[in-house]
Design a protein around this motif. Structure first.
Motif, PDB file in Angstrom:
ATOM      1  N   LYS A 126     -13.667   4.616 -13.026  1.00 55.80           N
ATOM      2  CA  LYS A 126     -12.544   5.275 -11.735  1.00 55.80           C
ATOM      3  C   LYS A 126     -10.524   5.200 -11.940  1.00 55.80           C
ATOM      4  O   LYS A 126     -10.584   5.695 -11.521  1.00 55.80           O
ATOM      5  N   ILE A 127     -10.788   4.289 -13.063  1.00 52.65           N
ATOM      6  CA  ILE A 127      -9.413   3.863 -13.426  1.00 52.65           C
ATOM      7  C   ILE A 127      -8.986   4.796 -14.567  1.00 52.65           C
ATOM      8  O   ILE A 127      -8.042   5.443 -14.725  1.00 52.65           O
TER       9      ILE A 127
ATOM     10  N   TYR B 270       0.846  -1.676  -0.234  1.00 53.82           N
ATOM     11  CA  TYR B 270      -0.179   0.040   0.134  1.00 53.82           C
ATOM     12  C   TYR B 270       0.895   1.002   0.012  1.00 53.82           C
ATOM     13  O   TYR B 270       0.025   2.370  -0.561  1.00 53.82           O
TER      14      TYR B 270
ATOM     15  N   SER C  63      -8.864   1.437  -0.705  1.00 50.15           N
ATOM     16  CA  SER C  63      -8.825   1.172  -2.060  1.00 50.15           C
ATOM     17  C   SER C  63      -7.363  -0.145  -2.635  1.00 50.15           C
ATOM     18  O   SER C  63      -7.897   0.120  -3.498  1.00 50.15           O
ATOM     19  N   CYS C  64      -6.455   0.179  -2.286  1.00 48.13           N
ATOM     20  CA  CYS C  64      -5.635  -0.916  -2.153  1.00 48.13           C
ATOM     21  C   CYS C  64      -5.242  -2.503  -2.186  1.00 48.13           C
ATOM     22  O   CYS C  64      -4.625  -2.630  -2.899  1.00 48.13           O
TER      23      CYS C  64
ATOM     24  N   LYS D 158      -8.002   8.494  -3.946  1.00 48.05           N
ATOM     25  CA  LYS D 158      -8.530   7.780  -2.462  1.00 48.05           C
ATOM     26  C   LYS D 158      -8.377   7.178  -1.687  1.00 48.05           C
ATOM     27  O   LYS D 158      -6.897   6.775  -1.127  1.00 48.05           O
TER      28      LYS D 158
ATOM     29  N   ARG E  88       1.211   1.150  -3.955  1.00 47.25           N
ATOM     30  CA  ARG E  88       0.411   0.971  -4.239  1.00 47.25           C
ATOM     31  C   ARG E  88      -1.065   2.821  -4.597  1.00 47.25           C
ATOM     32  O   ARG E  88      -0.912   3.196  -5.050  1.00 47.25           O
ATOM     33  N   HIS E  89      -0.808   3.396  -2.707  1.00 48.55           N
ATOM     34  CA  HIS E  89      -1.456   3.776  -2.717  1.00 48.55           C
ATOM     35  C   HIS E  89      -1.274   5.483  -3.416  1.00 48.55           C
ATOM     36  O   HIS E  89      -1.927   6.180  -4.082  1.00 48.55           O
TER      37      HIS E  89
ATOM     38  N   ARG F  46      -3.683   4.829  -7.015  1.00 47.22           N
ATOM     39  CA  ARG F  46      -4.693   5.027  -5.877  1.00 47.22           C
ATOM     40  C   ARG F  46      -5.208   6.692  -5.607  1.00 47.22           C
ATOM     41  O   ARG F  46      -5.379   6.761  -4.439  1.00 47.22           O
TER      42      ARG F  46
END
Length: 150
Positions: free
Chosen positions: A138-139, A17, A32-33, A28, A20-21, A25
């Motif tokens: 949303k991505i 995370y 959500s990660c 977000k 990733r975040h 993301r």
């Protein structure tokens, strides 16, 4: 391209995370990660460390790809390198390590939903586009990309 010395280690899903975040993301919630399959016992996560800092991550889970007949297929998910560390060969080293581990686990095929902006990166590593362009809500726009391992 500068290739930095990194150390690649197995990490936990939650450890991904941190990378990733801010990369995948943005804006977000951190929750959500968490990706479907992250906690599966056959899923593995690799982290790239530079000077003790986690700077890149990739996750690989056993997941068949429709229309392909392979001994064992893995889906690549959550691939990310911190923006300040991109362009240094870290992502390529992470992918090479993931491919080696997939092979060690009896896998012979990798597929992913690749973001449009990452297509050239994956193409440079031998992956090919195997779908029309599609949108993940949303991505953003993606292609399915694939690679057979020998």
């Amino acid at each position: 391209m500068q290739v930095d010395t990194i150390q690649i280690k197995f990490i936990t899903p939650a450890e991904t995370y941190v990378v990733r975040h801010p990369v995948l993301r943005v804006g977000k919630p951190v929750e959500s990660c968490k990706l479907e399959g992250d906690e599966d016992p056959t899923t593995f996560h690799l982290g790239a460390y530079m000077d003790g800092q986690l700077v890149g991550v990739v996750s690989m889970l056993i997941q068949e790809y429709s229309g392909q007949s392979h001994q064992k297929s893995y889906q690549l998910r959550g691939m990310a390198v911190l923006a300040s560390k991109q362009g240094r060969g870290i992502g390529a080293q992470l992918i090479a390590a993931a491919e080696e581990e997939v092979t060690n686990r009896g896998g012979d095929f990798i597929w992913m939903n690749a973001r449009l902006k990452a297509v050239n990166f994956y193409t440079s590593l031998g992956y090919t586009i195997d779908s029309p362009l599609f949108e993940i809500e949303k991505i953003g726009p993606h292609y399915v990309m694939v690679k057979e391992l020998s």
